[in-house]
Structures are given as C-alpha cells and as structure tokens.
Design a protein around this motif. Structure first.
Motif, PDB file in Angstrom:
ATOM      1  N   ARG A 114       0.811  -1.221   0.000  1.00 48.74           N
ATOM      2  CA  ARG A 114       0.000   0.000   0.000  1.00 48.74           C
ATOM      3  C   ARG A 114       0.839   1.263   0.000  1.00 48.74           C
ATOM      4  NH1 ARG A 114      -1.776   4.217  -0.106  1.00 48.74           N
ATOM      5  NH2 ARG A 114      -3.680   5.080   0.818  1.00 48.74           N
ATOM      6  N   LEU A 115       1.949   1.276   0.743  1.00 49.75           N
ATOM      7  CA  LEU A 115       2.700   2.513   0.943  1.00 49.75           C
ATOM      8  C   LEU A 115       4.123   2.472   0.398  1.00 49.75           C
ATOM      9  CD1 LEU A 115       1.406   3.184   4.548  1.00 49.75           C
ATOM     10  CD2 LEU A 115       0.798   4.474   2.503  1.00 49.75           C
ATOM     11  N   GLY A 116       4.588   1.307  -0.029  1.00 50.10           N
ATOM     12  CA  GLY A 116       5.878   1.215  -0.706  1.00 50.10           C
ATOM     13  C   GLY A 116       7.084   1.579   0.124  1.00 50.10           C
ATOM     14  N   SER A 117       7.080   1.205   1.418  1.00 50.46           N
ATOM     15  CA  SER A 117       8.184   1.583   2.295  1.00 50.46           C
ATOM     16  C   SER A 117       8.726   0.372   3.033  1.00 50.46           C
ATOM     17  CB  SER A 117       7.730   2.639   3.303  1.00 50.46           C
ATOM     18  OG  SER A 117       8.724   2.866   4.286  1.00 50.46           O
ATOM     19  N   ARG A 118      10.013   0.090   2.860  1.00 51.69           N
ATOM     20  CA  ARG A 118      10.650  -0.996   3.600  1.00 51.69           C
ATOM     21  C   ARG A 118      10.840  -0.650   5.077  1.00 51.69           C
ATOM     22  NH1 ARG A 118      10.878  -6.015   1.890  1.00 51.69           N
ATOM     23  NH2 ARG A 118      12.741  -6.294   3.189  1.00 51.69           N
ATOM     24  N   LYS A 119      11.117   0.628   5.357  1.00 52.53           N
ATOM     25  CA  LYS A 119      11.288   1.035   6.749  1.00 52.53           C
ATOM     26  C   LYS A 119       9.983   0.863   7.527  1.00 52.53           C
ATOM     27  CE  LYS A 119      14.998   4.395   5.937  1.00 52.53           C
ATOM     28  NZ  LYS A 119      15.405   5.822   6.040  1.00 52.53           N
ATOM     29  N   LEU A 120       8.862   1.243   6.910  1.00 51.22           N
ATOM     30  CA  LEU A 120       7.570   1.044   7.562  1.00 51.22           C
ATOM     31  C   LEU A 120       7.300  -0.439   7.773  1.00 51.22           C
ATOM     32  CD1 LEU A 120       4.899   2.210   8.633  1.00 51.22           C
ATOM     33  CD2 LEU A 120       4.003   2.054   6.300  1.00 51.22           C
TER      34      LEU A 120
END
Length: 495
Positions: A114-120
């Motif tokens: 959904r948000l395209g973030s590895r950190k998230l």
C-alpha cells in the motif's frame, strides 16, 4: 483434589493434546510450500475459517477470564465480551474484504504493497511480534493455572506443555494444519462449557440456592481501577470499549486468517459467521461467573471458577468428574488454539522479515523462536490477571494497526511517513503503558486509569498524528495509489 477427579481431568487434557499433535503431524504431509504454511494456499472455505477464527479468538481470557471477572465484580464486566464480539462488526464493514483482495500474506506485506516503504515494513513487523508475544503470555499462564488447578502439577508444567505442543504443530504444518485444529477446538470449547452448564443450572434450580442475579451485584465501574471516582470509572469503561472494539481489527493472528480465504466475498462471509459463533460462546462464561457467586464466593483464584465449579456443585461422583474433565479439556483447547494462531502470525513475519525470505525452513525456525520467548516470560511472571493482559494487547493493536488499516484502505492521502509517525506515537504510548502496568505499580487515581486503560487517548493520538503528518508530506503519497485502492475495493472479477 481427589485422585479419581485428577485422573479424569488429566485424561481429558491428554486427549486434547494428542488430537492436536496428530493433526499437526498430518499437516506435515500436506504443507509443502510457503503458501501452505503462511495462508493455507488461500483455499479455506468461509465455514471452516469462521470456526477456526472462533477457535483461536476465544482464548484464556474468554474461557477462564470472563467468568472470573463476573465472579469478582458482577455483570458490569460484560463490557469485555461485548467489545470482543462487536469488534468483528467493524472488521466486517471496513477491513475483511479489502484486506483479502490486497493479495498480501502478512500485515507487513500489506503495508509495503500500500505505501511502498521498507522502513515502515520493519516497524510493522516489530509491532506484530510485540502484540503476538504479549497475547501469548496469558495463554501460557492460563495453561499453567489450569494444569495446577485440576491435577496439582507445578505451574511450569502447563506452560512448557502448551508451548512445546503448539510450537511443534505450527512448525510442522503451519496455517494449513492449524486451521483444522482450531475449527475442531472451537466446537470442543463450546461443548465443554455448554454441556456442564446444563447440569449446573439443573442442580441450582433444584437446590433453591438463590437468584443468579441479585440487587447486591456490583453496579459500578470501579472494578476497572480497583477503586476510583465515577468519572475515572466511566473513562475506563469507554477506554476498554474502544480497545476491544477497534483492537480486534488490529490483531495479527485474526487478520492473517482473512488471507486464507479464496476471495474478498468469502472473507466477508467468514466474518459474519464469526460474529454468530463468538456471540453464542459468550453466553456461557457469564453463567459460570454468576453461579460462582453463589457456590464459590471469595474464590482465591477467580480465573479458576470454570474449572472448579462442576466439582463443587455436582460433587465427586462420576458426573462431576466427567464434566470437570470436559471443562479442563476445553480450557486446554483454548490455550492450544489461540496460541497456535498467535504463533503462526509471529512466525510468519519473523520468517519473511527477520530470519530470511520466507522459506519453509525459515518458517520452522521462526516458529521455534516465536514459541520460546513468551514461554520464558510466562515462567518468569506468574499471577498476572489474564483478562487485563489481553485487554492491554487489544489496546496496543487498536493504537497501531486499526488506524493504519482504516486509513490505508479508505483514505488515499495516507503516506508512509504519516503511518510510521502515528504508529510510533499511539502504539509506542500504548506499549509503554503495557510495560508499566505489567511490571510496575500503576497505583490509583487518574494516572492509574490512563495507564491501565490507555486506548481512549492513544487511539485518537494515532489517528491524529497519521492524518496530520500525511497532510504535511503529501508528496510521499504513492504514485500508484489509485490503482491500489481500486484493487482493494473492486470485485475480483473486475480487477
């Protein structure tokens, strides 16, 4: 406790444990891929899935804790099961269908899609593990309490037994095998409460022991705080309702089961079935608590009222022994089924995000680690109120994954920075409250209620921070957000 009664109870516990192990070994034959282990190859029908969710959701807090709370504090504590059951209504309306249509295997998968973030993704993984282990702690404690109550065995024996059986069955068969285990165990738990309660009510009716509900039953909310002003009690009640109602949609072991449905329509049908099954179940712990107020007032360990009531009311004859064994078997089924679901969800994210890339071998090693940590904690912390710990796990879930899912599914403006900030603010505050409540001394007054019932302020904080930070970071909205939202909300046949 008489030797005959111990033998009956032990036989019931052994039988449930053996059935769990047999199904787990069967799962070893049919679970051959990562998809089998994580989501049962997305082939579970709504009927099986509803029973399996009921099996894993109705935990130690439901089987033992609700009756113990009614025994201690009266009918006001019915806010607990009302919130536990009503949470599935929010799941049905807002989350179940879109979550399945996302195509994810785990919550971290959904967040990255959904948000395209590895950190998230890494942050979400940390909260999945924290909530899973926090929820596993009272399951293992309840197992130790049950085995000690019905057989006189040491507390650690029940903890070690359940941890070993669940870890072995999950590592061998994963989601595919525990689906069958949990569906069987829901019906066992329902039978284990419903059949004895018929005989208990008949004995109560024939003995003329008094009304189940009397004017002397507590009619306040001070039980939430162990004392306090009416305003503090009212705040605590609303906070508990928020935690249980919104926390259900954020529980990792519940959410992962919707990934096992074939499609979004099946996920909604599953949720509707769970509402009915859970609602029926919660009728019975209440009756045990009310009967306990008549036959076992002042019980030293209120959570044990379900276990001791058949023997107290019906005596040491064959009927009392048989029904006591049935209840003990049901209690062990509660620990095994809920622990299986929690362990699967934690092992899934550990295998895909911590130990490796989600291979079969990674999953099995992750299951061992996921079972070992809460077992050590349960052996170190004895005597914690299981219902309160579960309520705190719901509070953390409500302040993290609830706003993340609702905003991620229904608001195109959510950004990875907003989601991370909201989870750190709301979830971090709720997690801190949990640690202080379990290992510290909250005391009394407003500080105590804010810490022991944190959902009323941590959930709005999480929503507000997510929205405000997302508005301040509009440029980070994923470019393909429109396509992703279409995938979440459109019927599968149109996408």
């Amino acid at each position: 406790m008489g030797g005959a009664r111990v033998s009956w109870a032990l036989a019931g516990i052994v039988l449930v444990t053996l059935v769990t192990l047999v199904i787990g070994f069967y799962g070893l034959r049919v679970a051959r891929t990562t998809s089998d282990l994580l989501v049962a190859s997305r082939s579970v029908s709504p009927r099986w899935n509803a029973a399996a969710i009921g099996g894993e959701y109705l935990s130690a807090a439901s089987f033992l804790g609700i009756a113990g709370l009614v025994l201690s504090y009266g009918l006001d504590v019915l806010w607990y099961p009302i919130g536990f059951a009503a949470g599935y209504l929010a799941l049905l309306l807002f989350v179940a269908g879109p979550l399945r249509r996302s195509g994810a295997f785990t919550l971290p998968d959904f967040c990255e899609l959904r948000l395209g973030s590895r950190k998230l993704r890494r942050l979400v993984t940390a909260f999945v593990v924290f909530i899973g282990w926090l929820y596993l702690l009272p399951q293992l404690q309840g197992a130790g309490l049950t085995l000690r109550t019905v057989t006189g065995a040491p507390y650690w024996a029940g903890v070690v037994l359940v941890a070993a059986v669940v870890t072995g069955s999950v590592a061998l068969g994963g989601m595919r095998s525990i689906t069958f285990v949990q569906a069987f165990q829901y019906w066992l738990k329902l039978t284990a409460l419903a059949v004895p309660v018929v005989f208990l009510l008949l004995r109560w009716r024939s003995s003329g022991s008094g009304a189940l509900v009397t004017p002397e039953s507590p009619v306040g909310t001070e039980w939430l705080l162990g004392g306090g002003t009416p305003a503090q009690g009212l705040f605590g009640t609303y906070s508990l309702l928020i935690a249980t109602f919104l926390g259900t949609m954020g529980l990792p072991h519940v959410l992962v089961r919707f990934y096992t449905n074939p499609d979004g329509r099946a996920a909604r049908r599953t949720t509707l079935g769970v509402l009915g099954l859970v609602g029926v179940f919660y009728l019975f712990p209440t009756i045990y608590g009310l009967l306990g107020r008549i036959y076992t007032p002042g019980l030293a360990t209120p959570d044990a009222v379900v276990l001791v009531l058949p023997g107290v009311v019906l005596g040491d004859g064959p009927l009392g022994q048989a029904l006591g064994a049935l209840v003990a078997a049901g209690a062990f089924a509660a620990f095994l089924s809920t622990s299986s679901g929690l362990l699967t969800s934690v092992a899934g994210v550990l295998s895909t995000d911590v130990l490796g890339r989600g291979s079969v071998r990674d999953f099995r090693w992750s299951a061992v680690i996921a079972g070992l940590v809460p077992a050590v904690l349960a052996l170190s912390v004895d005597g914690v109120d299981v219902s309160r710990v579960v309520g705190l796990a719901f509070a953390v879930a409500a302040a993290t994954f609830c706003p993340l899912l609702l905003l991620g599914i229904w608001w195109r403006g959510l950004t990875d920075a907003g989601a991370a900030a909201g989870m750190i603010a709301g979830g971090g505050a709720a997690a801190g409250a949990v640690v202080f409540t379990v290992f510290g001394d909250p005391g009394h007054g407003w500080l105590a209620v804010l810490v022991t019932q944190p959902a009323a302020w941590t959930v709005p904080m999480a929503f507000a921070v997510m929205v405000l930070v997302s508005l301040a970071t509009r440029r980070r909205v994923p470019a393909a957000v429109g396509r992703m939202l279409l995938r979440l909300h459109a019927p599968e046949s149109l996408v």
